[in-house]
Design a protein around this motif. Structure first.
Motif, short mmCIF file in Angstrom:
data_model
loop_
_atom_site.label_atom_id
_atom_site.label_comp_id
_atom_site.label_asym_id
_atom_site.label_seq_id
_atom_site.Cartn_x
_atom_site.Cartn_y
_atom_site.Cartn_z
N SER A 1 0.82 -1.22 0.00
CA SER A 1 0.00 0.00 0.00
C SER A 1 0.85 1.26 0.00
O SER A 1 0.47 2.28 0.58
N VAL A 2 1.98 1.22 -0.64
CA VAL A 2 2.90 2.36 -0.66
C VAL A 2 2.80 3.08 -2.01
O VAL A 2 2.76 2.44 -3.06
N LEU A 3 2.76 4.40 -1.94
CA LEU A 3 2.79 5.21 -3.16
C LEU A 3 4.21 5.21 -3.71
O LEU A 3 5.16 5.61 -3.03
N ILE A 4 4.36 4.75 -4.95
CA ILE A 4 5.70 4.68 -5.56
C ILE A 4 6.08 6.04 -6.15
O ILE A 4 7.17 6.57 -5.88
N TYR A 5 5.17 6.63 -6.94
CA TYR A 5 5.49 7.90 -7.58
C TYR A 5 4.20 8.51 -8.14
O TYR A 5 3.25 7.80 -8.48
N SER A 6 4.17 9.86 -8.21
CA SER A 6 3.03 10.56 -8.78
C SER A 6 3.49 11.64 -9.75
O SER A 6 4.41 12.41 -9.44
N PHE A 7 2.86 11.68 -10.91
CA PHE A 7 2.99 12.82 -11.82
C PHE A 7 1.86 13.78 -11.47
O PHE A 7 0.68 13.40 -11.48
N THR A 8 2.18 15.01 -11.16
CA THR A 8 1.16 16.00 -10.79
C THR A 8 1.20 17.18 -11.76
O THR A 8 2.21 17.43 -12.42
N GLY A 9 0.08 17.91 -11.80
CA GLY A 9 0.02 19.09 -12.65
C GLY A 9 0.08 18.78 -14.13
O GLY A 9 0.46 19.63 -14.94
N CYS A 10 -0.33 17.58 -14.50
CA CYS A 10 -0.31 17.20 -15.92
C CYS A 10 -1.45 17.91 -16.65
O CYS A 10 -2.51 18.18 -16.08
N CYS A 11 -1.23 18.20 -17.91
CA CYS A 11 -2.25 18.84 -18.74
C CYS A 11 -2.66 17.87 -19.85
O CYS A 11 -1.95 17.71 -20.84
#
Length: 547
Positions: free
Chosen positions: A506-516
């Protein structure tokens, strides 16, 4: 009830001017019938010559012709009314709630059969009898029983309200047409009724539509409340689970803290017991020596005294207790340390709980993803259900469709997304290399390009068996626990978010944020080359298990 039926049939013998049973009925050219005296008086005070019913105007005064048929029918009606059999009050029914009662009955109010617009009174069958037999009352206008008879009479002329003035939008009597409403647009109430009834039906339909809209809104609100209740129940259950775990953790820490304190105390007590036991043994030996000394001092045998003196005087080997002491263990700072350790543990537990809750939240947006064979690289082998893919090591003879990847071992999912949120999970167990994520539908599938957001890719990948990476503005090494077996991919299109999860931990590996995002997004898979066997395990799209 035949009598009642004959009484009701009398309504057709009423003059439309006096509203009473015809007397000397005459007919004019338009075909309408009136009492001879009524129509004559009407034309005497009103000009031009006009039919009170249809408003037809005559240039000369019409000739009045006796209506023999109506005359005979009226005579028959009067005869039947005079011989109408009486109905005893015991055969009649008492007025029920909502029914018009007889105004004359003094005790039990019976149900009214007719109302008189002249007397402004409602009558049961018994009390209606005079209106059917007495000549003076026969001319009164009888109608179906109604309440508030005064409201049906013109307050100025004391005549029935039978006409409607369209000019003033009010109900009037015939006499009003000669005074206040002269030259106004007048119509019979029945005609106005027929005109207004369709509008009222339309209004009724509109009201029903509004009612239906309100009912649907009620259902919507109730559903919202139900969803809120379900969410509240889930949140409460999660809260109970979290706080129960926290309390259990606090209790364990407290038990451990108390055990450490008690262990130190037991150690101190054991040391003290050992010292006391040793001291008691020495005291016992010293007492024994004291007894020997005392006995020797009491001896008068010089030889024995001298021979024993050296032995008794010699001190036995004993410990020096001057520097021996029991120092209580130091407990200073132990509570602070225990609380600090508890805080660290609770923080770690909360992070794990939060991670599980976050994963559970995104898992509710699960979508059913299947692989699209028309996009698959020719070396790839897809399962019949479209849920598995691996490199077969041999190129298949497939048509070079525009949508097919021809450079890399890639394949798209069939499902595309241009709004909302979606989530899917992929098993990567047993593989040494793979790539997962989403990509724009419009990416170049025939050329070489970097798996970067600028090129329309939002992915993470594994190379060399243990190196996890992604590409933001540049390559990024990811901190992933070894043995990653299942990856969750979550996308929030409007939020511009792409996240990857280690499902098992249940661990977050990575996030892309602010994508358009401005194009359709497709699930993207690459099992990579099988490397001669070590990487032959398939990528498997698996159903979400929230247990």
């Amino acid at each position: 009830m035949a009598a009642a039926g004959r009484v009701r049939s009398g309504d057709q013998f009423l003059c439309s001017i006096c509203l009473e049973v015809f007397t000397d009925p005459v007919t004019i050219q338009c075909g309408h019938t009136f009492c001879k005296s009524c129509i004559s008086e009407h034309w005497r005070v009103s000009a031009p010559y006009q039919c009170p019913m249809c408003k037809e105007v005559f240039n000369t005064k019409p000739q009045l012709k006796i209506n023999t048929i109506i005359s005979e029918m009226v005579a028959q009606f009067r005869h039947e009314a005079q011989h109408e059999p009486n109905i005893s009050s015991s055969d009649q029914q008492a007025a029920k709630p909502g029914e018009v009662p007889c105004d004359v009955c003094s005790e039990t109010k019976l149900k009214a059969l007719k109302s008189c617009l002249v007397c402004l009174t409602s009558y049961c069958q018994t009390h209606l009898e005079p209106h059917l037999t007495r000549s003076a009352l026969k001319r009164h206008q009888l109608i179906h029983p109604v309440e508030n008879l005064e409201d049906r009479m013109c307050r100025k002329h004391d005549k029935p309200l039978e006409l409607f003035c369209k000019t003033d939008h009010t109900c009037i009597c015939h006499h009003c047409t000669y005074s206040d409403h002269k030259s106004h647009d007048i119509t019979p109430l029945k005609d106005e009724y027929e005109e207004q009834k369709p509008e009222l039906k339309k209004t009724k339909a509109e009201i029903q539509q509004v009612i239906q809209e309100r009912r649907l809104k009620i259902q919507e609100i109730q559903q919202s409340v139900e969803l809120s209740k379900n969410a509240a129940d889930r949140e409460t259950a999660e809260g109970v689970e979290v706080f129960t775990a926290l309390m259990e953790s606090v209790q364990r820490s407290l038990d451990q803290f108390k055990e450490k304190i008690q262990e130190k105390q037991r150690s101190t007590e054991k040391q003290a017991e050992d010292f006391i036991k040793e001291l008691e043994q020495e005291i016992c030996e010293l007492k024994k020596r004291s007894t020997e000394v005392e006995q020797l001092l009491g001896s008068e045998d010089h030889l024995h005294f001298v021979q024993r003196f050296t032995c008794v005087k010699a001190a036995p080997s004993m410990k020096t207790w001057t520097k021996v002491s029991i120092r209580p263990p130091s407990y200073e700072g132990s509570v602070v340390r225990a609380v600090s350790e508890l805080e660290d543990k609770l923080t770690e537990d909360m992070k794990k709980k939060k991670a599980k809750a976050e994963l559970k939240r995104v898992q509710q947006y699960e979508v059913d993803v299947t692989l699209d064979p028309d996009t698959a690289f020719p070396y790839l082998i897809l399962s019949d259900d479209g849920k598995q893919v691996h490199d077969g090591g041999v190129e298949k003879n497939l048509p070079d469709k525009p949508q097919r990847f021809t450079i890399y071992c890639n394949v798209f999912g069939k499902q595309s997304f241009s709004s909302g949120r979606f989530y899917f999970e992929v098993q990567v167990k047993g593989k040494t290399a793979w790539t997962l994520g989403v990509a724009r539908e419009s990416i170049d599938r025939k050329g070489k390009n970097t798996l970067s957001p600028q090129n329309g890719y939002w992915t993470i990948w594994l190379i060399n068996g243990n190196e996890y990476k992604t590409w933001a503005d540049s390559p990024v090494c990811l901190s992933v626990k070894s043995g990653l077996q299942k990856v969750g991919v979550f996308v929030d299109y409007e939020e511009g978010l792409v996240s990857f999860y280690d499902v098992d931990s249940s661990v977050l590996i990575y996030s892309f944020t602010g994508c358009c995002f401005s194009d359709k997004l497709l699930p993207f898979f690459s099992p990579c080359n099988n490397a001669g066997g070590p990487n032959s395990a398939p990528l498997i799209i698996t159903p979400v298990n929230t247990e």
